[in-house]
Design a protein around this motif. Structure first.
Motif, PDB file in Angstrom:
ATOM      1  N   LEU A 108      45.171  22.907  71.397  1.00 44.23           N
ATOM      2  CA  LEU A 108      44.978  23.783  69.564  1.00 44.23           C
ATOM      3  C   LEU A 108      43.378  24.002  69.426  1.00 44.23           C
ATOM      4  O   LEU A 108      42.895  25.452  69.755  1.00 44.23           O
ATOM      5  CB  LEU A 108      45.091  23.251  69.079  1.00 44.23           C
ATOM      6  N   LEU A 109      42.727  23.206  70.049  1.00 47.74           N
ATOM      7  CA  LEU A 109      41.409  22.713  69.578  1.00 47.74           C
ATOM      8  C   LEU A 109      40.959  23.897  70.526  1.00 47.74           C
ATOM      9  O   LEU A 109      39.632  24.805  70.389  1.00 47.74           O
ATOM     10  CB  LEU A 109      40.604  21.374  68.898  1.00 47.74           C
ATOM     11  N   LYS A 110      41.129  23.337  71.762  1.00 47.51           N
ATOM     12  CA  LYS A 110      40.669  24.246  72.598  1.00 47.51           C
ATOM     13  C   LYS A 110      40.953  26.004  73.120  1.00 47.51           C
ATOM     14  O   LYS A 110      39.991  26.808  73.181  1.00 47.51           O
ATOM     15  CB  LYS A 110      41.404  23.985  74.155  1.00 47.51           C
ATOM     16  N   LEU A 111      42.068  26.305  72.322  1.00 46.24           N
ATOM     17  CA  LEU A 111      42.646  27.339  72.900  1.00 46.24           C
ATOM     18  C   LEU A 111      41.889  28.405  72.093  1.00 46.24           C
ATOM     19  O   LEU A 111      42.361  29.442  71.814  1.00 46.24           O
ATOM     20  CB  LEU A 111      44.542  27.535  71.814  1.00 46.24           C
ATOM     21  N   VAL A 112      42.034  27.635  70.417  1.00 48.92           N
ATOM     22  CA  VAL A 112      41.519  28.289  69.362  1.00 48.92           C
ATOM     23  C   VAL A 112      39.552  28.352  69.512  1.00 48.92           C
ATOM     24  O   VAL A 112      39.076  28.982  68.924  1.00 48.92           O
ATOM     25  CB  VAL A 112      41.026  27.999  67.714  1.00 48.92           C
ATOM     26  N   GLY A 113      39.032  27.719  70.717  1.00 48.91           N
ATOM     27  CA  GLY A 113      37.514  27.943  70.730  1.00 48.91           C
ATOM     28  C   GLY A 113      37.287  26.890  70.142  1.00 48.91           C
ATOM     29  O   GLY A 113      35.171  27.348  70.285  1.00 48.91           O
ATOM     30  N   LEU A 114      37.339  25.546  69.959  1.00 47.54           N
ATOM     31  CA  LEU A 114      36.759  24.951  68.920  1.00 47.54           C
ATOM     32  C   LEU A 114      35.980  23.994  69.791  1.00 47.54           C
ATOM     33  O   LEU A 114      35.085  23.706  68.947  1.00 47.54           O
ATOM     34  CB  LEU A 114      36.933  24.948  67.669  1.00 47.54           C
ATOM     35  N   CYS A 115      36.147  23.797  71.050  1.00 51.09           N
ATOM     36  CA  CYS A 115      35.942  22.717  71.907  1.00 51.09           C
ATOM     37  C   CYS A 115      35.989  23.889  73.728  1.00 51.09           C
ATOM     38  O   CYS A 115      37.203  24.893  73.823  1.00 51.09           O
ATOM     39  CB  CYS A 115      36.310  21.692  71.794  1.00 51.09           C
ATOM     40  N   ASP A 116      35.451  23.066  74.637  1.00 48.46           N
ATOM     41  CA  ASP A 116      35.297  23.787  75.764  1.00 48.46           C
ATOM     42  C   ASP A 116      36.533  23.592  76.230  1.00 48.46           C
ATOM     43  O   ASP A 116      36.897  24.006  77.700  1.00 48.46           O
ATOM     44  CB  ASP A 116      34.075  23.461  76.945  1.00 48.46           C
ATOM     45  N   GLY A 131      39.838  17.814  76.980  1.00 47.91           N
ATOM     46  CA  GLY A 131      39.120  16.571  77.129  1.00 47.91           C
ATOM     47  C   GLY A 131      38.034  16.225  75.672  1.00 47.91           C
ATOM     48  O   GLY A 131      37.967  15.913  74.902  1.00 47.91           O
ATOM     49  N   ALA A 132      36.821  17.349  75.220  1.00 45.43           N
ATOM     50  CA  ALA A 132      35.946  17.878  74.725  1.00 45.43           C
ATOM     51  C   ALA A 132      36.977  17.747  73.109  1.00 45.43           C
ATOM     52  O   ALA A 132      36.349  16.873  72.274  1.00 45.43           O
ATOM     53  CB  ALA A 132      35.612  18.596  74.129  1.00 45.43           C
ATOM     54  N   GLY A 133      38.180  18.008  73.073  1.00 45.57           N
ATOM     55  CA  GLY A 133      38.700  18.355  72.108  1.00 45.57           C
ATOM     56  C   GLY A 133      39.305  17.020  71.031  1.00 45.57           C
ATOM     57  O   GLY A 133      39.858  16.728  70.497  1.00 45.57           O
ATOM     58  N   LYS A 134      40.081  16.339  72.418  1.00 42.71           N
ATOM     59  CA  LYS A 134      40.270  14.575  72.694  1.00 42.71           C
ATOM     60  C   LYS A 134      38.915  13.885  71.808  1.00 42.71           C
ATOM     61  O   LYS A 134      39.785  13.215  70.666  1.00 42.71           O
ATOM     62  CB  LYS A 134      40.635  14.317  73.718  1.00 42.71           C
ATOM     63  N   ALA A 135      37.824  14.220  72.181  1.00 43.53           N
ATOM     64  CA  ALA A 135      36.486  13.432  71.656  1.00 43.53           C
ATOM     65  C   ALA A 135      36.339  13.710  70.197  1.00 43.53           C
ATOM     66  O   ALA A 135      36.044  13.036  69.532  1.00 43.53           O
ATOM     67  CB  ALA A 135      35.520  14.472  72.522  1.00 43.53           C
ATOM     68  N   VAL A 169      38.853  16.320  62.732  1.00 40.57           N
ATOM     69  CA  VAL A 169      40.036  17.182  62.455  1.00 40.57           C
ATOM     70  C   VAL A 169      41.027  15.840  61.495  1.00 40.57           C
ATOM     71  O   VAL A 169      41.139  15.357  61.274  1.00 40.57           O
ATOM     72  CB  VAL A 169      40.236  17.038  63.973  1.00 40.57           C
ATOM     73  N   ARG A 170      41.071  17.622  60.765  1.00 41.78           N
ATOM     74  CA  ARG A 170      42.322  16.876  59.312  1.00 41.78           C
ATOM     75  C   ARG A 170      43.624  18.060  59.610  1.00 41.78           C
ATOM     76  O   ARG A 170      43.282  19.184  59.961  1.00 41.78           O
ATOM     77  CB  ARG A 170      41.367  17.355  58.365  1.00 41.78           C
ATOM     78  N   VAL A 171      44.460  17.245  59.354  1.00 40.80           N
ATOM     79  CA  VAL A 171      46.172  17.868  59.643  1.00 40.80           C
ATOM     80  C   VAL A 171      46.503  18.661  58.265  1.00 40.80           C
ATOM     81  O   VAL A 171      46.872  16.855  57.707  1.00 40.80           O
ATOM     82  CB  VAL A 171      46.808  17.639  60.769  1.00 40.80           C
ATOM     83  N   LYS A 199      45.024  12.343  69.555  1.00 41.26           N
ATOM     84  CA  LYS A 199      44.759  13.115  70.379  1.00 41.26           C
ATOM     85  C   LYS A 199      46.001  13.852  70.836  1.00 41.26           C
ATOM     86  O   LYS A 199      45.433  15.662  70.856  1.00 41.26           O
ATOM     87  CB  LYS A 199      44.327  12.609  71.664  1.00 41.26           C
ATOM     88  N   THR A 200      46.717  13.689  70.850  1.00 40.46           N
ATOM     89  CA  THR A 200      48.250  14.755  71.145  1.00 40.46           C
ATOM     90  C   THR A 200      48.697  15.702  70.547  1.00 40.46           C
ATOM     91  O   THR A 200      50.340  15.232  70.653  1.00 40.46           O
ATOM     92  CB  THR A 200      48.455  14.215  72.542  1.00 40.46           C
TER      93      THR A 200
END
Length: 76
Positions: free
Chosen positions: A19-27, A30-34, A41-43, A51-52
């Protein structure tokens, strides 16, 4: 408050790092996992360290001042 992004699901859920990758917050996923591992990240208002973690319609994800409103897909 920061930027708000509406994300429409294509299936039942999306993994948090993707999700973080798809909305453009990371490239990359793997960067999303970091970001998740760093506690950035808050849900639904709580820090999420899985991470998943499966994000479903109706949930809200916050990261880097961006609020992502996740909505169920198939409405069009």
């Amino acid at each position: 408050m920061g930027e708000r992004v509406r994300f429409e699901l294509e299936g039942e859920f999306v993994e948090l790092n993707q999700l973080l990758k798809l909305v453009g917050l990371c490239d990359s996923g793997g960067a999303g996992k970091a970001l998740v591992a760093a506690g950035e990240v808050r849900v639904d208002g709580a820090v999420e360290l899985r991470k998943t973690c499966k994000i479903r319609g109706g949930q809200r994800v916050e990261c880097a001042g961006v609020v992502i409103e996740v909505v169920p897909g198939g409405s069009g």
